[in-house]
Design a protein around this motif. Structure first.
Motif, mmCIF file in Angstrom:
data_model
loop_
_atom_site.group_PDB
_atom_site.id
_atom_site.type_symbol
_atom_site.label_atom_id
_atom_site.label_comp_id
_atom_site.label_asym_id
_atom_site.label_seq_id
_atom_site.Cartn_x
_atom_site.Cartn_y
_atom_site.Cartn_z
ATOM 1 N N UNK A 239 0.402 -1.285 2.505
ATOM 2 C CA UNK A 239 0.663 -0.978 3.918
ATOM 3 C C UNK A 239 -0.477 -0.160 4.521
ATOM 4 N N UNK A 240 -0.999 0.787 3.746
ATOM 5 C CA UNK A 240 -2.135 1.582 4.236
ATOM 6 C C UNK A 240 -3.339 0.682 4.486
ATOM 7 N N UNK A 241 -3.566 -0.263 3.588
ATOM 8 C CA UNK A 241 -4.675 -1.193 3.757
ATOM 9 C C UNK A 241 -4.497 -2.033 5.015
ATOM 10 N N UNK A 242 -3.263 -2.434 5.284
ATOM 11 C CA UNK A 242 -2.991 -3.232 6.488
ATOM 12 C C UNK A 242 -3.262 -2.417 7.750
ATOM 13 N N UNK A 243 -2.901 -1.117 7.738
ATOM 14 C CA UNK A 243 -3.183 -0.268 8.898
ATOM 15 C C UNK A 243 -4.684 -0.137 9.126
ATOM 16 N N UNK A 244 -5.427 0.042 8.044
ATOM 17 C CA UNK A 244 -6.876 0.167 8.159
ATOM 18 C C UNK A 244 -7.496 -1.126 8.680
ATOM 19 N N UNK A 245 -7.019 -2.247 8.174
ATOM 20 C CA UNK A 245 -7.524 -3.536 8.642
ATOM 21 C C UNK A 245 -7.242 -3.714 10.132
ATOM 22 N N UNK A 246 -6.051 -3.324 10.545
ATOM 23 C CA UNK A 246 -5.688 -3.429 11.956
ATOM 24 C C UNK A 246 -6.545 -2.559 12.844
ATOM 25 N N UNK A 247 -7.118 -1.474 12.269
ATOM 26 C CA UNK A 247 -7.975 -0.569 13.042
ATOM 27 C C UNK A 247 -9.435 -1.023 13.036
ATOM 28 N N UNK A 248 -9.733 -2.109 12.312
ATOM 29 C CA UNK A 248 -11.088 -2.627 12.311
ATOM 30 C C UNK A 248 -11.854 -2.470 11.020
ATOM 31 N N UNK A 249 -11.255 -1.836 10.026
ATOM 32 C CA UNK A 249 -11.939 -1.651 8.748
ATOM 33 C C UNK A 249 -11.988 -2.958 7.960
ATOM 34 N N UNK A 250 -13.011 -3.111 7.147
ATOM 35 C CA UNK A 250 -13.107 -4.244 6.216
ATOM 36 C C UNK A 250 -12.568 -3.763 4.878
ATOM 37 N N UNK A 251 -11.366 -4.187 4.514
ATOM 38 C CA UNK A 251 -10.653 -3.628 3.373
ATOM 39 C C UNK A 251 -10.508 -4.663 2.260
ATOM 40 N N UNK A 252 -10.769 -4.228 1.059
ATOM 41 C CA UNK A 252 -10.504 -5.033 -0.132
ATOM 42 C C UNK A 252 -9.483 -4.292 -0.971
ATOM 43 N N UNK A 253 -8.458 -4.987 -1.462
ATOM 44 C CA UNK A 253 -7.423 -4.383 -2.300
ATOM 45 C C UNK A 253 -7.482 -5.013 -3.690
ATOM 46 N N UNK A 254 -7.692 -4.183 -4.702
ATOM 47 C CA UNK A 254 -7.668 -4.618 -6.098
ATOM 48 C C UNK A 254 -6.450 -4.009 -6.776
ATOM 49 N N UNK A 255 -5.722 -4.807 -7.534
ATOM 50 C CA UNK A 255 -4.548 -4.302 -8.250
ATOM 51 C C UNK A 255 -4.822 -4.293 -9.743
ATOM 52 N N UNK A 256 -4.240 -3.288 -10.425
ATOM 53 C CA UNK A 256 -4.474 -3.104 -11.857
ATOM 54 C C UNK A 256 -3.140 -2.832 -12.550
ATOM 55 N N UNK A 257 -3.033 -3.309 -13.783
ATOM 56 C CA UNK A 257 -1.808 -3.108 -14.560
ATOM 57 C C UNK A 257 -1.846 -1.722 -15.200
ATOM 58 N N UNK A 258 -1.626 -0.727 -14.363
ATOM 59 C CA UNK A 258 -1.624 0.653 -14.830
ATOM 60 C C UNK A 258 -0.703 1.462 -13.930
ATOM 61 N N UNK A 259 -0.503 2.734 -14.285
ATOM 62 C CA UNK A 259 0.349 3.632 -13.498
ATOM 63 C C UNK A 259 -0.537 4.429 -12.542
ATOM 64 N N UNK A 260 -0.291 5.763 -12.449
ATOM 65 C CA UNK A 260 -1.142 6.591 -11.602
ATOM 66 C C UNK A 260 -2.400 7.052 -12.332
#
Length: 231
Positions: free
Chosen positions: A187-208
């Protein structure tokens, strides 16, 4: 390595870490890393690291060799808010969300002391440090040193309305993160994209906890931005 101050005058600094205490901010020591085979005549990218809450600049410094030993100068900051001591005896700090004069002074020192490319400053934040990194990037708009991108590792990004921005952002997040759920990161990435940022989201099989692949991919992403800027 013994601590140095802002009065250091060596013409050809050696590679590795050095500790710096700026007279105007004696309670905010920083760690600066010069890459392997540092060349003073080459304008290096700069990576500025923001630790998670409850940590300090030493924890950020531990990540630098895992990112790269030769690609860029690194600046490891200490948060402005004192949070006591950790169980390992190291001091714990956090970020207060305000305009960070100490961070700006650290950035100015590093740029004045070493050869930094003014348009290749990357801000990397871990956990709560990701929001601090993003806020700091916004504060550098229309300045001689400009943020080229932000990397959020398992991080919290600012909530609510996001001002217009042209930043490039890498969000690297664990799918099983119990502190900041992956859905929040999306959701944070979507907000940034909506504001004009070029966002890439990578997911990893890990916790925090940080996964080694996050640091590898962060290095690749940063160097891709550098290469594209040269093109």
């Amino acid at each position: 390595m013994p601590a140095t101050t802002s009065h250091e005058t060596a013409e050809h600094p050696t590679e590795g870490f050095r500790s710096v205490a700026l007279p105007a901010h004696p309670n905010r020591p920083l760690r600066v890393y010069l890459p392997t085979d540092y060349q003073p005549k080459y304008a290096y990218p700069l990576v500025v690291l923001f630790h998670a809450d409850g940590e300090c600049e030493e924890h950020a410094a531990r990540l630098v060799p895992l990112l790269s030993r030769r690609n860029y100068v690194a600046l490891c900051l200490r948060g402005a808010v004192k949070l006591g001591l950790r169980s390992d005896g190291l001091p714990a700090f956090g970020w207060d969300g305000e305009a960070d004069r100490g961070a700006k002074a650290a950035l100015a020192y590093t740029a004045a002391r070493f050869n930094i490319h003014p348009a290749r400053v990357f801000l990397l934040g871990v956990g709560e440090g990701a929001a601090a990194a993003y806020r700091f990037a916004q504060s550098l708009r229309n300045r001689s040193l400009r943020a080229a991108g932000v990397v959020a590792l398992n991080g919290m990004l600012p909530t609510g309305r996001v001002p217009a921005t042209d930043l490039r952002v890498l969000v690297a997040h664990g799918t099983a993160n119990p502190v900041v759920p992956f859905s929040d990161a999306r959701r944070a990435a979507a907000r940034l994209t909506g504001a004009g940022a070029a966002v890439r989201v990578n997911r990893y099989l890990t916790s925090h906890r940080l996964h080694a692949d996050m640091l590898r991919d962060a290095n690749r992403w940063i160097m891709t931005q550098v290469a594209e800027a040269k093109g």
